[in-house]
Design an enzyme around this catalytic site. Structure first.
Site, mmCIF file in Angstrom:
data_model
loop_
_atom_site.group_PDB
_atom_site.id
_atom_site.type_symbol
_atom_site.label_atom_id
_atom_site.label_comp_id
_atom_site.label_asym_id
_atom_site.label_seq_id
_atom_site.Cartn_x
_atom_site.Cartn_y
_atom_site.Cartn_z
ATOM 1 N N ASP A 69 1.035 -1.344 -0.376
ATOM 2 C CA ASP A 69 -0.138 0.037 0.136
ATOM 3 C C ASP A 69 0.687 1.354 0.064
ATOM 4 O OD1 ASP A 69 -3.029 0.814 -0.028
ATOM 5 O OD2 ASP A 69 -2.588 1.790 1.660
ATOM 6 N N SER A 70 0.285 1.930 -1.138
ATOM 7 C CA SER A 70 1.424 3.513 -1.062
ATOM 8 C C SER A 70 0.436 4.911 -1.288
ATOM 9 C CB SER A 70 2.850 2.984 -2.464
ATOM 10 O OG SER A 70 1.856 2.367 -3.171
ATOM 11 N N HIS A 180 10.446 5.160 -2.994
ATOM 12 C CA HIS A 180 10.085 4.863 -1.965
ATOM 13 C C HIS A 180 9.517 2.768 -1.810
ATOM 14 C CE1 HIS A 180 7.149 5.030 -4.902
ATOM 15 N NE2 HIS A 180 5.152 4.614 -4.202
HETATM 16 P P1 ITT Z 1 -3.091 -1.504 -5.160
HETATM 17 O O1 ITT Z 1 -4.438 -1.370 -4.119
HETATM 18 O O2 ITT Z 1 -4.116 -3.055 -6.399
HETATM 19 O O3 ITT Z 1 -2.295 -2.571 -4.952
HETATM 20 P P2 ITT Z 1 -3.703 0.363 -6.221
HETATM 21 O O4 ITT Z 1 -2.276 1.060 -7.438
HETATM 22 O O5 ITT Z 1 -5.344 0.902 -6.497
HETATM 23 O O6 ITT Z 1 -3.153 -0.539 -6.081
HETATM 24 P P3 ITT Z 1 -2.882 1.511 -3.459
HETATM 25 O O7 ITT Z 1 -3.626 1.186 -2.891
HETATM 26 O O8 ITT Z 1 -1.463 1.247 -2.924
HETATM 27 O O9 ITT Z 1 -2.085 1.208 -4.859
HETATM 28 O O10 ITT Z 1 -2.684 2.893 -4.172
HETATM 29 C C1 ITT Z 1 -1.574 3.356 -4.603
HETATM 30 C C2 ITT Z 1 -2.139 4.895 -4.869
HETATM 31 O O11 ITT Z 1 -0.771 5.817 -5.446
HETATM 32 C C3 ITT Z 1 -2.508 5.421 -6.424
HETATM 33 O O12 ITT Z 1 -2.966 5.900 -7.296
HETATM 34 C C4 ITT Z 1 -0.908 4.632 -6.915
HETATM 35 O O13 ITT Z 1 -0.982 4.982 -8.475
HETATM 36 C C5 ITT Z 1 -0.157 6.266 -5.885
HETATM 37 N N1 ITT Z 1 1.381 5.347 -6.521
HETATM 38 C C6 ITT Z 1 1.692 4.656 -5.245
HETATM 39 N N2 ITT Z 1 3.328 4.189 -6.036
HETATM 40 C C7 ITT Z 1 3.436 5.092 -6.480
HETATM 41 C C8 ITT Z 1 4.326 5.271 -7.911
HETATM 42 O O14 ITT Z 1 5.181 4.635 -7.772
HETATM 43 N N3 ITT Z 1 4.858 5.478 -8.768
HETATM 44 C C9 ITT Z 1 3.189 6.807 -8.896
HETATM 45 N N4 ITT Z 1 2.217 7.144 -7.866
HETATM 46 C C10 ITT Z 1 2.100 5.689 -6.913
#
Ligand code: ITT
Length: 193
Positions: A69-70, A180
């Protein structure tokens, strides 16, 4: 060792498999055909949501599973977007999220545009051991323009500290040296070894 990656984000899968090169780990998508319905991300922290994803994939498959989660923390928005990063705009697409972010930051001066990406990883290897947890971050700032077509998510509007390029202008291997996700993954590998 094969690890099920609990994500619907193909960008994350690609990055983890590049980061895992030479480590003996391989990440397998939880669903190749998109047939899996993911649980709601109801956690209040990146950790809680990463745990929800890892638990879900582990209970579905019985195999080692990892959740990521990011998201972005923007100082001028008092730490938003946090766990709501992926659902920041109503449409919840990368493009609509970026447009909403740039709009909300229209009046914010250059020096106040500081932000950071954060990532929490939770790896469940079997039901008898506690999960492994690792966190990583990358400092930077939110740009005024959209640039680059690599990476995913907010990469086109994020400039890593010390860089003149937007994250989406970096080659995959360059992003994977500083991100990150890379920082969290390094810490996770240390625990696994
Ligand atoms: P999953 O939950 O299915 O893993 P998700 O894209 O919805 O996929 P998250 O709930 O963790 O993932 O939401 C992370 C948000 O932050 C999402 O909008 C990503 O595009 C953004 N994000 C995370 N890591 C990133 C990165 O390395 N570069 C750019 N945006 C990032």
């Amino acid at each position: 060792m094969k690890i099920i990656l609990a994500t619907q984000n193909s960008g994350k899968l690609k990055e983890f498999n590049a980061l895992a090169q030479g480590s003996g780990l391989e990440f397998i998508p939880i669903a190749r055909n998109g047939n899996v319905i993911f649980p709601e991300e109801t956690g209040k922290s990146f950790f809680e949501n990463a745990l929800i994803k890892a638990n879900y994939a582990f209970s579905l498959t019985g195999k080692a599973a990892m959740g990521d989660d990011s998201g972005l923390e923007v100082d001028a928005l008092r730490g938003k977007l946090g766990v709501h990063s992926s659902r920041f705009s109503k449409e919840s697409t990368d493009a609509s999220n970026i447009n909403k972010l740039l709009k909300e930051m229209e009046e914010v001066k250059e020096k106040n545009r500081t932000a950071r990406f954060k990532c929490c990883l939770v790896l469940i290897t079997n039901k008898n051991n506690p999960p492994l947890i690792a966190e990583g971050l990358l400092e930077g700032k939110i740009s005024k323009e959209i640039k680059g077509n690599m990476g995913f998510g907010y990469d086109p509007v994020f400039i890593p500290k010390g860089s003149s390029l937007h994250m989406a202008e970096l080659e995959n291997h360059q992003k994977n040296l500083i991100s990150h996700r890379a920082n969290a993954f390094k810490l996770l590998l240390n625990q696994l070894n």
